[in-house]
Design a protein around this motif. Structure first.
Motif: not given
Ligand code: URP
Ligand code: ZN
Ligand code: ZN
Length: 469
Positions: A58-60, A149-156, A182-184, A251-253, A300-302, A327-329
């Protein structure tokens, strides 16, 4: 024509037993013992092998425009690599540019995705927020079956949102009954650390990890949990409890600090789902010490975490506290794309490949290593992602009426992962040299054998869009 898989060890999220699976017209029609196939059916003897549901990743990010490049697997090559590795369903992301309409971005992503060889769903990233975005969240939720719905707390400064926008997204999703993922990472603090490191002349790939310490991930994980709780409180007043908060999916903890934040929230009754990835379970930050810019492959981030976090995550996984292994492929070519950050780690496109390797890595280093059970493996790689994202029991299950997405895995023998032999369209593999126990021998996608004994027979465009409920 039907396909009968005979005498395999059928593994679901709750049990395993020796039996047969019969499918016809792309649907599983029978699961049991001593099944008879109608004349003309293909019979596959799976004695001594496992039969798993097709993997659900569920994460590519296929052909994602990101950090000045485009991820190097497109929906065709990426889903084909997935099929070779036993993954038969993906959920990718629509990621609008700041100020781009969600509907416009949706149309662009759907056009790219139409070449997928396996079924696909889409999450909607919300990269900015106003009333029009709120309205369009409702439209894609109702009309396109986009339930997350996805939010990115990074990539400001790019696709990352600020806290005001984040609260807006949480609130809008709460109204809809949708899940926020959420990408934390503390985006502003990362920017500050990046600037300082570059000013000090610390430009090599390893400083990417220095700029994104685990406590900044823990802080952001804690914050999104608190803001979800604030959303519940705003509705239900002072009497609100953590149980009134809308669920969030991290996501991707990668680290102890984030896992601890989740554990604390759960102990108070809040629903928080956790996803991790094989790279955060299997690699430590010594990968960044490789000479000749090779550490860039792991940017990659994190980032990959220092020694110690990996066992913490394995223990959480074993204890049932991790819901999903994705995977966050998101591959980028080392020689032509990552190299843009040769003199400045902040310019290295973030991401790496993994879709072909996920199932085999988790079988080898999870099940065969005695860390998790067969059922847990199927749960985190197939069933739970399908459930959380609204495609179960059609996907992630071996049950009558489910899509005939099946993987036959021979646990004997071994091979080593290598960029020389993988099917990802990228020139490095972050699991290079890892020994794999067993192998995927057959992958059936929607009732058709698409991979058998190393022979990949995928069909461009055969994948269907999954409207999720
Ligand atoms: O480095 C990563 N993870 N690249 C893909 C985008 C994201 O943050 O998931
Ligand atoms: Zn991310
Ligand atoms: Zn991602």
């Amino acid at each position: 024509m039907g396909i009968l898989i005979k005498n395999g060890t059928i593994v679901t999220a709750s049990e395993h037993f020796v039996g047969d699976v019969y499918s016809e017209d792309g649907i599983i029609r029978a699961v049991g013992k001593a099944l008879q196939a109608p004349m003309g059916s293909e019979v596959i003897d799976a004695s001594g092998q496992f039969v798993f549901p097709g993997g659900v990743d569920p994460h590519v990010h296929m052909e994602l425009p990101f950090m000045g490049g485009v991820s190097s697997d497109d929906f065709y090559t990426g889903t084909a690599a997935g099929v070779a590795g036993g993954t038969t369903t993906i959920i990718d992301f629509i990621i609008p540019n700041r100020n781009q309409s969600l509907l416009d971005a949706r149309d662009q992503t759907l056009a790219k995705a139409s070449k997928a060889v396996a079924d696909y769903g889409l999450h909607m990233a919300v990269t900015w927020f106003d009333d029009s975005v709120k309205r369009d969240m409702g439209r894609v939720f109702r009309e396109d079956g986009i339930q997350s719905f996805k939010i990115f707390m990074a990539y400001r400064g790019a696709i990352g949102v600020d806290d005001v926008e984040l609260v807006g997204v949480l609130d809008a999703a709460h109204d809809l009954g949708a899940l926020v993922t959420s990408h934390c990472e503390h985006g502003d603090a990362v920017v500050a650390l990046q600037k300082r490191l570059i000013a000090q002349g610390k430009t090599e790939p390893k400083y990417h990890a220095h700029s994104r310490p685990s406590f900044l991930e823990g802080e952001a994980t804690n914050r999104v949990i608190a803001l979800a709780r604030a959303t519940g409180t705003a509705r239900n007043g002072h009497d609100a409890t953590a149980a009134d908060a809308p669920p969030v999916y991290i996501v991707h903890l990668t680290c102890r600090e984030s896992m601890d934040a989740v554990t604390r929230a759960r102990s108070e009754g809040q629903i928080v789902h956790v996803e991790t990835c094989p790279q955060y379970l299997l690699l430590d930050d010594s990968v960044y010490d490789q000479p000749n810019f090779e550490g860039a492959a792991y940017v990659m981030s994190p980032p990959i975490r220092p020694h110690g976090h990996q066992d913490y995550l394995w223990n959480a996984l074993r204890a049932g506290q991790v819901d999903v292994v994705a995977t966050d492929h998101c591959p980028f070519m080392q020689e032509t794309q990552k190299v843009k950050g040769l003199h400045d780690f902040t310019k290295i496109p973030n991401g790496a490949a993994g879709i072909e390797n996920r199932m085999a890595l988790m079988y080898t280093y999870g099940v065969a290593a005695g860390r998790i059970s067969l059922e847990q493996f199927v749960d985190v790689c197939c069933t739970r992602p399908a459930k959380l994202f609204g495609i179960h029991p059609r996907k992630g299950a071996i049950t009558v009426g489910a899509d005939a997405d099946l993987v036959i895995y021979d646990p004997t023998g071994s091979y080593r992962v290598s960029a020389k032999t993988h099917r990802h369209n990228v020139d490095r593999n972050i699991f290079e040299g890892f020994e794999i126990k067993g192998r995927v021998t057959t992958t059936i996608v929607n009732g058709r054998v698409q991979f058998h004994d190393g022979d990949l027979r995928v069909e461009r465009g055969a994948g269907r869009y999954l409207r999720r409920t």
